[in-house]
Scaffold this active site. Structure first.
Site, short mmCIF file in Angstrom:
data_model
loop_
_atom_site.label_atom_id
_atom_site.label_comp_id
_atom_site.label_asym_id
_atom_site.label_seq_id
_atom_site.Cartn_x
_atom_site.Cartn_y
_atom_site.Cartn_z
N CYS A 123 -6.79 -7.05 3.64
CA CYS A 123 -8.10 -6.40 3.62
C CYS A 123 -9.03 -6.90 2.51
CB CYS A 123 -7.98 -4.89 3.42
SG CYS A 123 -6.41 -4.15 3.83
N CYS A 135 -2.45 -5.88 1.82
CA CYS A 135 -3.86 -5.51 1.74
C CYS A 135 -4.54 -6.16 0.54
CB CYS A 135 -3.98 -3.99 1.67
SG CYS A 135 -5.65 -3.43 1.40
N GLU A 144 9.97 -6.00 -5.04
CA GLU A 144 8.92 -6.72 -4.34
C GLU A 144 9.28 -8.21 -4.32
OE1 GLU A 144 6.09 -6.21 -2.45
OE2 GLU A 144 6.26 -8.39 -2.37
N GLU A 193 -12.29 -11.51 12.96
CA GLU A 193 -12.85 -11.54 11.60
C GLU A 193 -12.86 -12.97 11.04
OE1 GLU A 193 -11.76 -6.98 10.23
OE2 GLU A 193 -10.39 -8.56 9.66
N TYR A 217 -8.29 -7.97 15.80
CA TYR A 217 -9.32 -7.89 14.75
C TYR A 217 -9.23 -9.04 13.76
CZ TYR A 217 -6.28 -5.79 11.10
OH TYR A 217 -5.32 -5.55 10.14
N ILE A 218 -8.01 -9.47 13.44
CA ILE A 218 -7.89 -10.54 12.44
C ILE A 218 -8.48 -11.84 13.00
CG2 ILE A 218 -6.24 -11.93 11.11
CD1 ILE A 218 -4.50 -9.39 10.85
N ALA A 274 14.99 -7.34 -1.70
CA ALA A 274 16.03 -6.31 -1.68
C ALA A 274 16.51 -6.10 -0.25
CB ALA A 274 15.49 -5.00 -2.24
N LYS A 310 -9.94 -10.73 2.42
CA LYS A 310 -10.66 -10.94 3.68
C LYS A 310 -12.08 -10.42 3.59
CE LYS A 310 -10.88 -7.78 6.38
NZ LYS A 310 -10.28 -6.94 7.38
N ARG A 332 -8.47 -5.30 22.25
CA ARG A 332 -7.92 -4.23 23.08
C ARG A 332 -7.93 -2.92 22.28
NH1 ARG A 332 -2.49 -4.31 24.16
NH2 ARG A 332 -2.41 -6.32 23.11
N ASP A 350 3.33 -0.15 7.73
CA ASP A 350 3.38 -1.05 8.89
C ASP A 350 4.78 -1.21 9.47
OD1 ASP A 350 0.70 -1.44 8.44
OD2 ASP A 350 0.83 -3.60 8.13
N HIS A 405 -35.10 8.38 7.68
CA HIS A 405 -35.92 7.34 8.30
C HIS A 405 -36.53 6.43 7.24
CE1 HIS A 405 -38.40 5.57 11.38
NE2 HIS A 405 -39.46 5.71 10.60
N SER A 426 0.82 -1.22 0.00
CA SER A 426 0.00 0.00 0.00
C SER A 426 0.86 1.27 0.00
CB SER A 426 -0.90 0.01 1.23
OG SER A 426 -1.66 -1.17 1.29
N GLU A 464 -29.81 6.59 11.58
CA GLU A 464 -30.54 7.72 12.17
C GLU A 464 -30.39 7.75 13.68
OE1 GLU A 464 -34.93 7.71 12.04
OE2 GLU A 464 -34.82 5.60 11.49
P1 FAD Z 1 2.43 -4.17 2.88
O1 FAD Z 1 1.17 -3.91 2.17
O2 FAD Z 1 2.53 -5.35 3.76
O3 FAD Z 1 3.56 -4.26 1.76
C1 FAD Z 1 4.88 -4.59 2.05
C2 FAD Z 1 5.45 -5.36 0.86
O4 FAD Z 1 6.87 -5.44 1.02
C3 FAD Z 1 4.95 -6.79 0.77
O5 FAD Z 1 4.38 -7.01 -0.50
C4 FAD Z 1 6.19 -7.64 0.99
O6 FAD Z 1 6.19 -8.83 0.21
C5 FAD Z 1 7.28 -6.70 0.54
N1 FAD Z 1 8.61 -6.94 1.13
C6 FAD Z 1 8.92 -7.11 2.44
N2 FAD Z 1 10.25 -7.21 2.61
C7 FAD Z 1 10.80 -7.08 1.36
C8 FAD Z 1 12.14 -7.07 0.87
N3 FAD Z 1 13.17 -7.16 1.69
N4 FAD Z 1 12.33 -6.93 -0.46
C9 FAD Z 1 11.29 -6.81 -1.31
N5 FAD Z 1 10.00 -6.80 -0.90
C10 FAD Z 1 9.77 -6.92 0.42
N6 FAD Z 1 -5.93 -2.80 6.95
C11 FAD Z 1 -7.03 -2.04 6.78
O7 FAD Z 1 -6.92 -0.81 6.67
N7 FAD Z 1 -8.29 -2.60 6.71
C12 FAD Z 1 -8.47 -3.94 6.79
O8 FAD Z 1 -9.60 -4.42 6.71
C13 FAD Z 1 -7.33 -4.77 6.95
N8 FAD Z 1 -7.46 -6.11 7.00
C14 FAD Z 1 -6.35 -6.88 7.10
C15 FAD Z 1 -6.52 -8.26 7.13
C16 FAD Z 1 -5.42 -9.08 7.24
C17 FAD Z 1 -5.62 -10.58 7.26
C18 FAD Z 1 -4.11 -8.51 7.31
C19 FAD Z 1 -2.91 -9.40 7.42
C20 FAD Z 1 -3.93 -7.15 7.28
C21 FAD Z 1 -5.05 -6.32 7.18
N9 FAD Z 1 -4.93 -4.93 7.16
C22 FAD Z 1 -6.05 -4.15 7.03
C23 FAD Z 1 -3.62 -4.27 7.32
C24 FAD Z 1 -3.04 -3.80 5.96
O9 FAD Z 1 -2.96 -4.90 5.10
C25 FAD Z 1 -1.67 -3.17 6.18
O10 FAD Z 1 -1.77 -2.16 7.14
C26 FAD Z 1 -1.10 -2.58 4.89
O11 FAD Z 1 -1.00 -3.56 3.88
C27 FAD Z 1 0.26 -1.97 5.16
O12 FAD Z 1 0.84 -1.50 3.97
P2 FAD Z 1 2.42 -1.44 3.83
O13 FAD Z 1 2.69 -0.75 2.54
O14 FAD Z 1 3.02 -0.88 5.05
O15 FAD Z 1 2.90 -2.95 3.77
#
Ligand code: FAD
Length: 450
Positions: free
Chosen positions: A50, A45, A37, A184, A180-181, A117, A53, A207, A306, A439, A17, A444
């Protein structure tokens, strides 16, 4: 824009993301960008969070909708659920989204490198295949991964990553965790007909959410047939001769299930990333420490999403990625406001919240005013479903300013998105009351609270 000193103006590690947004926007400003990647473009996500799910949540809702339809005059003869149909359709849509994210990056001339990487110097990145590249600015957007507790047999369990690919629906599933996970997936598997047991090491679910909502979800989940085991620490998991899993834990009898799913938190992905080669500081939980501009202690290295362990939600990672690119490549310094972020749990029923819980508000402000509506949605009444919704508004005593809204009930996440705008804008209870109700709706109740 690259001046020849480095291979790229920006190298992003992680196409999730935060990383995708940052890459695209920086490239749009004219930067020469590459993103690495190691799994699939789109990140958690889109690929295993997300999005898939939520599709499973939609699928799960049909179980009750089909049951409820009877009182609305519908005859539905022996409905059957086929996990493999839903799973394959969901995975197909994940493929589509993976393609869409890849095309977007390509359209902006972002170079996609499908390799792991790691940092091997302040400006140097080494790719899984052994190639080394350099970049003026580095963005770490590696996200987080599931944390699995270590104890004998814990490797026999799965995490949310694998849950989307299960060959068959487990007749009995133990879900470890109370966040939450866990809740869900408990709702999803329970609706599909699995016998679900949530095992949690404390006696509290979710929590951070208001205790009234947490209690209500627990009560409804028990009514729906989900079992809970609190204050349980795992001792071991053993595979039995017939392929089942025997789980032993403190304070409770052994439990035999077909699948154990760990939803016991997510840890920032910094292990083995080579941060030490660039001198990037990490915090106590392995998270990358950043300032309000997402800059690390090393001037040209940034981190979003994250991996920084600020607020682990997709829209937050996206905003951080956008603000980073605007600041560093768009000459438009911007920070992200991490206050008053609405969130939801897509449990059955869902819950959603924005702002302070009642106890947080009391701890901060002393006396507060709390308004509640505890009601049975009209649809549930006709369906004969004895499931009540609860809406709660926490306000400052003197000004009436809304400090928090908490809701559990059908569509609460959809309703909360609009209500959160008002709370973020600092509106008062009186201003809510001045708004005429639509309504008949559930929403509401928010303008009729007494
Ligand atoms: P990510 O989307 O995790 O992307 C990180 C990427 O880096 C990954 O593709 C990984 O493969 C890659 N990577 C890691 N290390 C390396 C490396 N050394 N070299 C190359 N690539 C690498 N959030 C919500 O807002 N709503 C929801 O409903 C929700 N539901 C979720 C349900 C589940 C089951 C899970 C697990 C998470 C959920 N989340 C939800 C959380 C959400 O997915 C994350 O907050 C979000 O994806 C974070 O984005 P990011 O860019 O930080 O990391």
């Amino acid at each position: 824009m690259a001046d020849g000193t480095y291979d790229y103006d920006l190298f992003v590690i992680g196409a999730g993301s935060g990383g995708v947004r940052a890459s695209r926007v920086a490239a749009g400003y004219g930067a020469k960008v590459a993103v690495a990647e190691e799994y699939r473009v789109g990140g958690t996500c889109v690929i295993r969070g997300c999005v898939p799910k939520k599709m499973l949540v939609y699928g799960a809702h049909f179980a009750e909708d089909l049951e409820d339809a009877r009182n609305f005059g519908w005859t539905i003869d022996s409905p059957k659920f086929d996990w493999s149909v839903l799973r394959d359709n969901v995975l197909k849509d994940v493929d589509r989204l993976n393609g869409a994210y890849t095309s977007t990056l390509e359209n902006y001339d972002v170079e996609i490198i499908l390799e792991r990487a790691t940092l091997t110097g302040p400006h140097e990145i080494t790719l899984g295949g052994g190639r080394t590249v350099t970049a003026k600015i580095i963005l770490i957007a590696t996200g987080a991964r599931p944390h699995v507790p270590t104890f004998p047999g814990s490797d026999l369990g799965i995490t949310s990553n694998e849950a989307f690919h299960l060959d068959a629906l487990p007749p009995r599933i133990l879900i470890a965790g109370g966040g939450y996970i866990a809740n869900e997936f408990a709702g999803i598997f329970n609706q599909f007909g699995s016998k679900v047991t949530i095992v949690n090491r404390s006696d509290q679910l979710l929590r951070g959410y208001d205790s009234a909502l947490r209690d209500r979800l627990l009560q409804i989940s028990i009514t729906k047939g989900i079992d809970f085991r609190f204050n349980a620490q795992f001792r071991s998991i053993e595979q039995t001769e017939d392929g089942c899993l025997k789980v032993s834990m403190t304070n409770h009898e052994d439990l035999v299930v077909d699948c154990v799913l760990f939803a016991t938190g997510r840890v920032p992905n910094t292990e083995g990333l080579g941060l030490e080669h660039a001198g990037v500081a990490v915090g106590d939980h392995g998270e990358i420490v950043v300032d309000e501009y997402s800059k690390t202690n090393v001037g040209h290295i940034y981190a979003v999403g994250d991996v920084t362990n600020r607020v682990q939600l997709t829209p937050v990672a996206i905003r951080e990625g956008q603000a980073f690119a605007d600041t560093v490549f768009g000459d438009n310094p911007r920070t992200v406001d991490h206050g008053c972020i609405p969130s939801a749990v897509f449990s059955h029923p869902p819950l959603a919240a924005v702002g302070m819980t009642e106890s947080e508000a009391r701890n901060t402000y002393g006396p507060v005013k709390v308004y509640e509506s505890d009601f049975r949605p009209m649809k549930n009444v006709l369906a004969g479903r004895n499931e009540r919704s609860l809406y709660k508004m926490v306000c400052a005593e003197t000004t009436g300013k809304i400090l928090g809204i908490h809701m559990i009930g059908p569509e609460s996440a959809e309703i909360m998105q609009a209500a959160a705008v008002a709370v973020k804008a600092g509106l008062t209870k009186e201003q809510f009351d001045q708004t005429v109700a639509i309504h008949p709706t559930m929403a509401e109740e928010l303008v009729l609270l007494r």
